[in-house]
Write a protein that holds these residues in place. Structure first.
Motif, PDB file in Angstrom:
ATOM      1  N   SER A 265     -14.485  15.570  25.920  1.00 19.60           N
ATOM      2  CA  SER A 265     -14.498  16.638  24.690  1.00 19.60           C
ATOM      3  C   SER A 265     -13.011  16.259  23.971  1.00 19.60           C
ATOM      4  O   SER A 265     -12.146  16.672  24.819  1.00 19.60           O
ATOM      5  N   PRO A 267     -11.127  17.590  20.752  1.00 18.88           N
ATOM      6  CA  PRO A 267     -10.830  18.336  19.191  1.00 18.88           C
ATOM      7  C   PRO A 267      -9.664  17.522  18.648  1.00 18.88           C
ATOM      8  O   PRO A 267      -8.881  16.782  19.190  1.00 18.88           O
ATOM      9  N   ASP A 536     -16.593  15.554  19.766  1.00 16.51           N
ATOM     10  CA  ASP A 536     -17.054  16.860  19.543  1.00 16.51           C
ATOM     11  C   ASP A 536     -18.745  17.196  19.874  1.00 16.51           C
ATOM     12  O   ASP A 536     -18.930  18.579  19.679  1.00 16.51           O
ATOM     13  N   PRO A 539     -18.317  20.145  23.909  1.00 14.06           N
ATOM     14  CA  PRO A 539     -17.051  21.005  24.028  1.00 14.06           C
ATOM     15  C   PRO A 539     -17.535  22.099  25.159  1.00 14.06           C
ATOM     16  O   PRO A 539     -16.288  22.951  25.507  1.00 14.06           O
ATOM     17  N   ARG A 607     -14.291  29.332  18.897  1.00 15.37           N
ATOM     18  CA  ARG A 607     -14.996  28.249  19.951  1.00 15.37           C
ATOM     19  C   ARG A 607     -16.542  28.302  20.010  1.00 15.37           C
ATOM     20  O   ARG A 607     -17.069  27.346  20.343  1.00 15.37           O
ATOM     21  N   ASN A 609     -18.570  28.862  17.625  1.00 11.93           N
ATOM     22  CA  ASN A 609     -18.854  28.285  16.298  1.00 11.93           C
ATOM     23  C   ASN A 609     -18.873  26.447  16.774  1.00 11.93           C
ATOM     24  O   ASN A 609     -19.913  25.890  16.484  1.00 11.93           O
ATOM     25  N   ARG A 610     -17.715  26.126  17.327  1.00 15.40           N
ATOM     26  CA  ARG A 610     -17.660  24.619  17.863  1.00 15.40           C
ATOM     27  C   ARG A 610     -18.904  24.363  18.864  1.00 15.40           C
ATOM     28  O   ARG A 610     -19.758  23.209  18.591  1.00 15.40           O
ATOM     29  N   ASP A 611     -19.138  25.549  19.774  1.00  9.36           N
ATOM     30  CA  ASP A 611     -20.298  25.085  20.633  1.00  9.36           C
ATOM     31  C   ASP A 611     -21.538  24.902  19.907  1.00  9.36           C
ATOM     32  O   ASP A 611     -22.534  24.254  20.375  1.00  9.36           O
ATOM     33  N   GLN A 613     -22.307  24.457  16.814  1.00 10.33           N
ATOM     34  CA  GLN A 613     -22.641  23.310  16.138  1.00 10.33           C
ATOM     35  C   GLN A 613     -22.987  22.111  16.979  1.00 10.33           C
ATOM     36  O   GLN A 613     -23.815  21.238  16.633  1.00 10.33           O
ATOM     37  N   ALA A 614     -22.339  21.833  18.150  1.00 10.54           N
ATOM     38  CA  ALA A 614     -22.686  20.813  19.024  1.00 10.54           C
ATOM     39  C   ALA A 614     -24.191  20.946  19.563  1.00 10.54           C
ATOM     40  O   ALA A 614     -24.836  20.001  19.701  1.00 10.54           O
TER      41      ALA A 614
END
Length: 707
Positions: A265, A267, A536, A539, A607, A609-611, A613-614
């Motif tokens: 991962s 970023p 990405d 995460p 964080r 939101n990133r999780d 999305q993935a």
């Protein structure tokens, strides 16, 4: 199952002091009074009154990515009381889990929690509670228990909550096991159920081929599907369900050659994270020498709960059944003092096995737990010419003051002794048992009541029948790798992978050198791995790295007897990576303005939101595979007429990928290639092996020479 609701009424005016004694096992709320199964995540009205809030819905979504499980738990409760309540929701920390999110729905909107230092979070929560506003607080009480407080829940109102946690799966030989723990011990007259839908969906992705998938606990109630070699799923749904039994899902994987799997991962603008998994394959020859075993079985009073003693006895019997003619064994029970059966090592023949079964069957669970004298007694069975395996079966519920003594005792064991710990039941001191096994070069395994103890025993035995790679070291070459956990790598056993987490600066291809000792011979292998400039897709391993760092800090502190030097770093990691620990808590406030008022950064919101999305990206890709898997079902489009000879001469047709492959799958290289592999969905590299090929050939030659 038919829907059924039975409410637990508690005498009024019990008070908050009694409720603070709430203890649970298996992701479930329970009062600490004798009894039977209660419902997972059951909210109890706190504040001096009794009353159970009705559990209307309970949904679990599990995604397993290369042995890392992400569990989303959504629950809807109904306040059946005719008053406004503060609800207390307490459950044990799932095995090796890191809570990644706590959300509440306030005025129809999801509010995501943030992690703060524990005392500060509690102070802010209490300030809102006095104004009858909407806060929520999730705290870790000790190494095994969470408590969640939610206020207020109005009379007749529903409350929706979501908890997400990450964990590594236990892998035994070629079998990975996921447990969603529900069983516990509460009251004999209570059997709480979900009044609405109970559903659990499990999706498994793996860089190593998935051979089979099943539920040892629920059998045919689960529907399983194999969508491709590296993607399978299972699901269970009922209109109302008893929550008295652990949900266990297991799957088998195939690893023919020893190799390394890598996921990363990275970023933008930050150093990267990686998870490297080293797995022993089938090429190392089976040992043909006998070994010695001392089975140390806990019969203290805590083993009476949840049928732990019966499970322990069954597990030892299954293990002894696997012993060969050249093996010797002893069985020893202990509570405050040890009691050996034979007082010497006996051959593993049928007569001795029957005597062991009778001895264990006569044991009763009572008394306290003092483990050190039993371990010292087991060491006396050491024979310098043979390996002694001390196998401890316990829940690890020993007294706190003995734990430092145990850590020191493990360090002073005889040279040829390995200690293996098998945790029994849901309520188990996993950190202690893991630390004891790790410090001795052994292994720790954990058996739930819903699991298949015979399969566990077979797998554990297989680990010991092949040579372990000891003194394992990894060099990452020119790449700037740092903060690797664990710092000292454990031994590599057949069927028990080593997981290595770390950070990396820079990017690109690097030579990773693996060194190890296999039966006195140094083995050295080199593999090329690529650490990307941006990634990405995974995460979740960022939190897992931080959780591993916290875990190692706590274990190191337990060895010295003082945690004070590491608390500041634990708080910093907990706040930075949104991890609940014994020193940090999740706090949910009513809206973004309230977070700003307290100067709380929305780190977890970003964080999360990133999780998500993935996870959404993976879900779309998995849906594509599912669709591809069923594309051949039903009527097929009519086949076009063959091209004429003239057309065939003029057309140029490029080779097409198989109709059963996704575009990502067409990038997979040959499994025997030592190069980096690009697996489906950019999950990272696949096996870069085979490794230890030279070791395998050497062991085969050595075996022939002995004959």
């Amino acid at each position: 199952m038919k829907a059924e609701v039975k409410r637990l009424n508690i005498f009024e005016q019990i008070g908050t002091c009694l409720l603070s004694l709430l203890v649970l096992t298996g992701l479930i709320l329970a009062l600490t009074i004798p009894g039977k199964a209660n419902a997972a995540g059951l909210l109890i009205a706190d504040g001096g009154f009794g009353g159970v809030l009705e559990l209307k819905e309970h949904e679990i979504k599990v995604t397993i990515n290369n042995g890392i499980a992400i569990t989303h738990v959504k629950q809807v409760f109904l306040n059946t009381e005719n008053r406004q309540v503060e609800a207390l929701y307490t459950y044990p920390v799932p095995k090796g889990a890191s809570v990644a999110n706590f959300s509440m729905w306030i005025n129809g909107k999801e509010m995501v929690g943030e992690v703060l230092e524990k005392e500060r979070a509690r102070q802010i929560y209490n300030s809102y509670k006095s104004k009858r506003r909407d806060p929520g607080l999730l705290e870790q009480v000790d190494y095994k228990t969470f408590e969640m407080r939610i206020f207020p829940i109005n009379a007749g109102a529903e409350q929706k909550i979501e908890v997400t946690y990450y964990q590594e799966l236990d892998i035994d030989h070629d079998r990975a096991t996921y447990v969603y723990p529900l069983a516990t011990v509460t009251r004999n007259d209570v059997d709480s159920r979900v009044t609405g839908k109970f559903a659990i969906d499990v999706e498994v992705k793996s860089a190593v081929s998935i051979v089979a998938m099943e539920s040892p606990s629920h059998g045919d109630a689960f529907v399983t599907a194999r969508h491709s070699d590296r993607y399978s799923s299972a699901s269970l749904e009922t209109p109302g369900g008893s929550l008295a039994k652990d949900v266990v899902v297991s799957y088998n994987i195939s690893r023919p050659k020893t190799g390394i799997d890598l996921i990363t991962s990275k970023p933008d603008g930050e150093d990267g994270y990686f998870l490297m998994t080293l797995t022993a394959g089938e090429e190392l020859a089976k040992l043909d020498t006998g070994m010695d075993y001392v089975f140390v079985m806990d019969i203290s009073g805590s083993m009476r709960d949840d049928r732990k003693l019966i499970l322990s006895k069954n597990s030892v019997e299954a293990f002894i059944d696997e012993l060969g003619d050249d093996d010797r064994f002893e069985v020893m029970t202990f509570n405050v003092s040890p009691l050996p059966l034979f007082n010497e090592l006996r051959p593993a023949n049928e007569k001795m096995k029957r005597e062991a079964s009778i001895f264990m069957g006569s044991s009763k669970a009572n008394g306290g737990t003092v483990l050190a004298p039993a371990i010292n007694t087991a060491y006396r069975y050491s024979d310098p010419d043979r390996t002694l395996n001390v196998v401890i079966l316990s829940d690890g519920m020993t007294e706190q003051r003995e734990r430092q003594t145990l850590a020191q005792l493990i360090q002073t064991r005889p040279r040829n002794v390995r200690v293996f710990c098998i945790g029994i039941g849901n309520e188990v001191n996993r950190p202690l048992l893991e630390q004891m096994a790790e410090d001795s070069g052994g292994l720790a395994s954990f058996i739930s009541r819903g699991d298949n103890f015979k399969a566990q025993a077979k797998g554990f035995r297989r680990k010991l029948m092949r040579p372990a790679a000891t003194d394992v070291e990894i060099d990452f070459g020119r790449l700037g790798v740092y903060d690797v956990e664990p710092k000292k790598l454990p031994s590599l056993y057949h069927g028990s992978p080593i997981r290595i987490y770390g950070r990396y600066a820079g990017n690109g291809e690097t030579d990773v050198t693996l060194k190890a000792n296999v039966q006195g011979r140094e083995i050295k292998e080199v593999a090329k791995l690529t650490f990307p400039k941006k990634d990405d897709d995974n995460p979740e391993i960022e939190r897992m790295w931080a959780w591993k760092r916290i875990d190692q800090l706590l274990k190191g502190a337990n060895r010295t007897g003082s945690r004070q030097p590491v608390i500041d770093e634990i708080v910093q990691l907990g706040e930075g990576y949104s991890i609940v620990t014994e020193y940090t808590s999740f706090l949910v406030l009513e809206n973004d303005a309230e977070y700003s008022r307290w100067k709380i950064d929305r780190k977890n919101s970003l964080r999360l939101n990133r999780d998500r999305q993935a996870q959404d990206k993976r879900s779309r890709q998995l849906e594509s595979i599912r669709n591809k898997a069923v594309s051949d079902l039903g009527p097929q489009p009519s086949v076009q007429k063959p091209a004429t000879e003239k057309t065939q001469r003029t057309q140029r047709v490029s080779p097409a990928p198989s109709t059963n492959s996704t575009p990502e799958q067409t990038k997979v290289q040959n499994s025997s290639s030592p190069q980096k592999r690009s697996w489906d969905f950019d999950m990272g590299s696949g096996p870069v092996g085979p490794l230890f090929v030279g070791a395998a050939a050497w062991l085969r030659r050595r075996k022939k020479m002995r004959k």
